[in-house]
Design an enzyme around this catalytic site. Structure first.
Site, PDB file in Angstrom:
ATOM      1  N   THR A 229       0.809  -1.219   0.000  1.00 18.39           N
ATOM      2  CA  THR A 229       0.000   0.000   0.000  1.00 18.39           C
ATOM      3  C   THR A 229       0.845   1.272   0.000  1.00 18.39           C
ATOM      4  OG1 THR A 229      -0.125   0.087   2.426  1.00 18.39           O
ATOM      5  CG2 THR A 229      -1.830  -1.181   1.259  1.00 18.39           C
TER       6      THR A 229
ATOM      7  N   CYS B  29       2.410   2.973   9.515  1.00 20.90           N
ATOM      8  CA  CYS B  29       1.501   3.178  10.647  1.00 20.90           C
ATOM      9  C   CYS B  29       2.271   3.144  11.961  1.00 20.90           C
ATOM     10  CB  CYS B  29       0.435   2.075  10.690  1.00 20.90           C
ATOM     11  SG  CYS B  29      -0.547   1.896   9.182  1.00 20.90           S
TER      12      CYS B  29
ATOM     13  N   CYS C 294      -2.571   0.765  15.272  1.00 22.61           N
ATOM     14  CA  CYS C 294      -3.432   1.048  14.122  1.00 22.61           C
ATOM     15  C   CYS C 294      -4.301  -0.179  13.827  1.00 22.61           C
ATOM     16  CB  CYS C 294      -2.607   1.405  12.898  1.00 22.61           C
ATOM     17  SG  CYS C 294      -3.589   1.845  11.449  1.00 22.61           S
TER      18      CYS C 294
ATOM     19  N   CYS D 262      -0.156   6.945   7.461  1.00 19.93           N
ATOM     20  CA  CYS D 262      -1.515   6.401   7.445  1.00 19.93           C
ATOM     21  C   CYS D 262      -2.520   7.507   7.813  1.00 19.93           C
ATOM     22  CB  CYS D 262      -1.614   5.249   8.451  1.00 19.93           C
ATOM     23  SG  CYS D 262      -3.264   4.564   8.675  1.00 19.93           S
TER      24      CYS D 262
ATOM     25  N   CYS E 120      -4.352   6.204  11.583  1.00 24.47           N
ATOM     26  CA  CYS E 120      -3.665   6.329  12.882  1.00 24.47           C
ATOM     27  C   CYS E 120      -2.841   7.617  13.001  1.00 24.47           C
ATOM     28  CB  CYS E 120      -2.787   5.112  13.139  1.00 24.47           C
ATOM     29  SG  CYS E 120      -1.380   4.943  12.011  1.00 24.47           S
TER      30      CYS E 120
ATOM     31  N   ASP F 124      21.090  17.927  45.097  1.00 19.08           N
ATOM     32  CA  ASP F 124      19.670  18.241  45.255  1.00 19.08           C
ATOM     33  C   ASP F 124      19.198  17.823  46.647  1.00 19.08           C
ATOM     34  OD1 ASP F 124      16.971  18.814  43.599  1.00 19.08           O
ATOM     35  OD2 ASP F 124      16.641  17.151  44.982  1.00 19.08           O
TER      36      ASP F 124
END
Length: 452
Positions: free
Chosen positions: A10, A14, A18, A44, A47, A402
């Site tokens: 595709t 993602c 997703c 995508c 997502c 500290d």
């Protein structure tokens, strides 16, 4: 760290979670969205990976981390990879090789992806014009912006604005509001509590569940407010004189709050410690807070030496009132911006020397720099180096000076010389948990310790 999955059939990548269910044989994994984009994949639409933090792997070399921080600061907005390489003392070829090995993309590709993702968020969240979005995101021209957005998202900015969902747009009565994504599990309440104890009077404040501070952008004052948002993000409201370079302001906020740092490996390692483990398991989402600037961290460390947080706040308040710039009409207890380096660079003191180095952009004071590298600062003793490194994002610093940290060590009966070594290389995370634990006893006198 988030791993991105790309589907070769595709051409889409993602983020985890997703709903897409591609065949495993058709997927490729990448450690950074820029790497997926460099390989030819696009984000995508379901997502929306640009809505999650895109950080670098915890095990990356310190030089890569320093270069990444310089990219966040905008060194490649108008500069070159050669200039970036020169800043950290290596050849451009070697720098590209390191980035490709550890991040899967070149410095230029990472910078381009970061600008494009930030612009996409502004197109979703705000009503800024396309031109304002371009310059707020660090692009040098509208033409460059349009070209990059088409390459990364396969659409023009105006088309991307039209595609935003109704719930994306954030409405604000004043200022600009945008989403500040954080890593899964991030504990805003714990980080906010940490910052509240160490807020600089007049410059920072925590009011309920909101953190607020003044900033200076090219000499002009502004105010930033951070409050809870929805799943996976905080809300940042910015009141600034202009929006150009907003991406770098937001990057500083992200570092200050530690929203992009993935401490999962450190939490897993420290949870097994017989004494520290219960503290870590009680606050697994506590991030190591960063700093707005090295100067603020250094001044606090010097003025707070041997003092309780309450006493330190008093000294800081006097310092800000004397050298800072008063800004009338600010909300809450905000009154001043933090003093600029130029206001104190002439002082014959540690603070003056630190201010001079900050003004000169000394490399030892860059984000991600370790205590050993800071040995190049002749005025910085062990405590100051670790104070700076801890808040500047180095994973293995231990700011023993500290007060809250020492209070926690006293209460837990821990000998720092014996305990600290077993917490490597996650000493900063260990220190953050001890400091959060010790904040409950922050005005109790404790004995000073020293370790190498």
């Amino acid at each position: 760290m988030t791993t991105y999955s790309a589907v070769v059939t595709t051409g889409i990548y993602c983020r985890p979670g997703c709903g897409a269910k591609p065949l495993l044989r058709n997927t490729r994994t990448y450690e950074h969205p820029a790497a997926a984009e460099a390989a030819g994949f696009r984000a995508c639409l379901r997502c929306r990976p640009y809505r999650v933090p895109a950080s670098i792997e915890a095990g990356a070399p310190e030089l890569v981390c320093r270069a990444w921080q310089l990219i966040i600061d905008g060194v490649l907005d108008g500069g070159t990879e050669a200039a970036l390489a020169a800043r950290i003392g290596m050849s451009p070829r070697h720098l590209r090789r390191l980035f490709l090995k550890h991040l899967g993309a070149t410095p230029d590709q990472l910078a381009r992806s970061r600008r494009a993702h930030f612009a996409r968020r502004l197109l979703d969240d705000s009503d800024l014009t396309v031109l304002d979005v371009a310059f707020a995101s660090g692009f040098g021209s509208l033409r460059q912006f349009n070209r990059t957005m088409r390459e990364v998202f396969r659409a023009a900015p105006s088309d991307l604005r039209e595609r935003r969902q109704r719930a994306d747009r954030l409405v604000a009565d004043g200022g600009l509001v945008l989403r500040l994504p954080f890593v899964p599990g991030y504990d805003w309440a714990a980080v906010r509590g940490f910052l509240a104890v160490r807020a600089v009077p007049g410059v920072e404040e925590v009011d309920g569940d909101t953190y607020r501070r003044t900033v200076t952008v090219d000499g002009a004052p502004g105010v930033l407010e951070v409050s809870p948002g929805g799943a996976g993000h905080l809300l940042l409201r910015a009141h600034l004189p202009y929006w150009e370079g907003l991406i770098h302001v937001v990057g500083q906020v992200a570092r200050l709050l530690g929203v992009e740092a993935d401490h999962g490996a450190g939490v897993a390692a420290l949870s097994a410690d017989p004494v520290l483990g219960p503290l870590v398991r009680a606050r697994p989402g506590l991030a190591v807070p960063g700093a707005w600037s090295a100067l603020e961290v250094g001044v606090r460390a010097v003025l707070g030496r041997g003092r309780t947080p309450g006493e330190t706040a008093d000294r800081l308040g006097e310092f800000v009132t004397t050298l800072g710039t008063r800004v009338p009409g600010l909300p809450g207890g905000l009154t001043h911006t933090f003093p600029e380096a130029a206001a104190m660079a002439g002082e014959a003191s540690v603070i003056g020397a630190l201010a001079a180095d900050v003004a000169g952009e000394h490399e030892a004071l860059g984000h991600g720099t370790g205590p050993d590298t800071m040995a190049a600062l002749p005025y910085a003793d062990r405590d100051l180096r670790h104070d700076l490194a801890f808040r500047l994002g180095h994973p293995d610093a231990f700011p023993l000076a500290d007060h809250s940290l020492r209070a926690a060590l006293d209460e837990l009966g821990l000998d720092p010389a014996a305990s600290v070594e077993r917490w490597r290389p996650w000493r900063s995370l260990a220190a953050a948990h001890l400091m959060a634990h010790g904040d409950a006893r922050r005005d109790v006198p404790v004995a000073a310790e020293a370790i190498g």
